[in-house]
Scaffold this active site. Structure first.
Site, short mmCIF file in Angstrom:
data_model
loop_
_atom_site.label_atom_id
_atom_site.label_comp_id
_atom_site.label_asym_id
_atom_site.label_seq_id
_atom_site.Cartn_x
_atom_site.Cartn_y
_atom_site.Cartn_z
N SER A 86 0.97 -1.06 0.31
CA SER A 86 0.00 -0.03 0.01
C SER A 86 1.00 1.05 -0.18
CB SER A 86 -1.20 -0.06 1.71
OG SER A 86 -2.30 -1.30 1.33
N LYS B 251 -7.33 2.26 -3.00
CA LYS B 251 -6.19 1.32 -2.04
C LYS B 251 -6.88 1.82 -1.08
CE LYS B 251 -5.40 -1.45 1.08
NZ LYS B 251 -4.13 -2.39 1.65
#
Length: 346
Positions: free
Chosen positions: A148, A222
């Site tokens: 991420s 995300k």
């Protein structure tokens, strides 16, 4: 040209064993010579991916990364891993993985390199810096970053990869440790659609991939995902605390509401853990602070003028940040209920 094959190696050993009437099991020979790998074994993009030919590199074998990498080994792929702490690699090595001494050594012998590390700074160091992945990656090879990370960094990596005749895909995931173990992660992919489609045989082993758009779009998705997860966890934590203080039995409370409008994937993953005070991490609190920060601080990215005000995400970030300040940054994100309890003097 293939200089040798597994069949040739095993045939030679079989003849040797037969000729000398040795009692040495052939399996021992296989184990001793496991490091011999045909030098023609490679499938750069767009050559079709194959378990018998595609060389895969993996960097990042934490809670999520190790589980994801194991699916590739189970499917018969050749996997080389790099770990800053080699002792953590023992499980994957026992499944047949090979160990590289550095990221650039791993990249040199890989057609696809997956990264699943902690934060954008780690990604930058491993991929872009001298002796990083791109320093030795062969033309046609593909980097897949599951970390991420920052959309702008994903775009930078893509541009740098193309300059070398390589490709990159930003493909962060959601689903926690359970999704990683069960191969049921949600994967958000950004980059060139044909490259993402080429990677499908590998990504399908880890979960369900959705193509989101150009480089950086996977990371943007995300961040949006984490904004919603944070909001769900805040509601879950406050709802559980309220119900408990009101005298309800939490297990019955969860069973009563999970089929209605309050039900959510967050409840299914984290509800029982929260009730049982199981705060072992599937995803670290400190990483949630990082993810939410990339959402509420997007104004700091100079090339991105899309500024949004996110009061709920900002509040969630503050609550998770308070956990880090109290030394709980390595707990699982379901530990957010401890903040609500602390505010209420429990």
């Amino acid at each position: 040209m293939t200089l040798f094959t597994w069949e040739a190696i095993l045939e030679c050993f079989s003849l040797l064993v037969a000729k000398t009437r040795s009692i040495l099991p052939l399996e021992c020979c296989q184990r001793r010579w496991f490091h011999l790998r045909p030098i023609s074994m490679e499938t750069p993009y767009p050559k079709p991916i194959s378990p018998t030919q595609t060389r895969i590199g993996w960097i990042g074998i934490g809670i999520m990364g190790a589980a994801m990498a194991s699916h590739l080994l189970s499917a018969g792929y050749s996997l080389t891993i790099y770990a800053r702490s080699p002792s953590k690699a023992s499980s994957l090595l026992s499944q047949g993985a090979h160990l590289a001494h550095s990221p650039h050594h791993l990249a040199r012998q890989s057609d696809v390199v997956f990264t699943m590390v902690g934060n954008p700074q780690d990604v930058n160091q491993i991929v872009l810096q001298p002796n990083g992945i791109l320093s030795t990656l062969n033309p046609g090879a593909v980097i897949v970053d599951h970390t991420s990370s920052s959309p702008s960094l994903a775009r930078q990596i893509y541009a740098s990869a193309r300059e070398k005749g390589c490709w990159s895909v930003d493909a962060p995931v959601s689903g926690g440790d359970i999704g990683a173990r069960e191969g049921k992660l949600a994967i958000f992919a950004g980059g060139e659609r044909p490259v993402v489609e080429w990677l499908t045989p590998l990504l399908d082993l880890m979960g369900r991939v959705t193509y989101m758009g150009e480089a950086g779009c996977g990371q943007t998705c995300k961040i949006g995902n984490q904004i919603m997860v944070g909001a769900n966890l805040m509601g879950l934590s406050e709802g559980f605390f309220f119900a408990e203080k009101a005298g309800l039995e939490l297990s019955k409370y969860m069973e009563a509401i999970r089929g209605g409008g309050a039900g959510s994937t967050a409840m299914e993953i984290f509800g029982r853990r929260t009730i049982e005070r199981d705060f072992k991490p599937g995803g670290f609190v400190e990483y949630m602070v990082k993810d939410l920060g990339m959402g509420v601080n997007v104004v700091k990215e100079e090339e991105d003028e899309r500024v949004v005000v996110l009061p709920g995400a900002a509040l969630c970030k503050q609550l998770f940040s308070s956990m880090v300040a109290n030394g709980d940054g390595k707990l699982g994100i379901q530990g957010l209920i401890t903040v609500v309890e602390r505010i209420n003097g429990k």
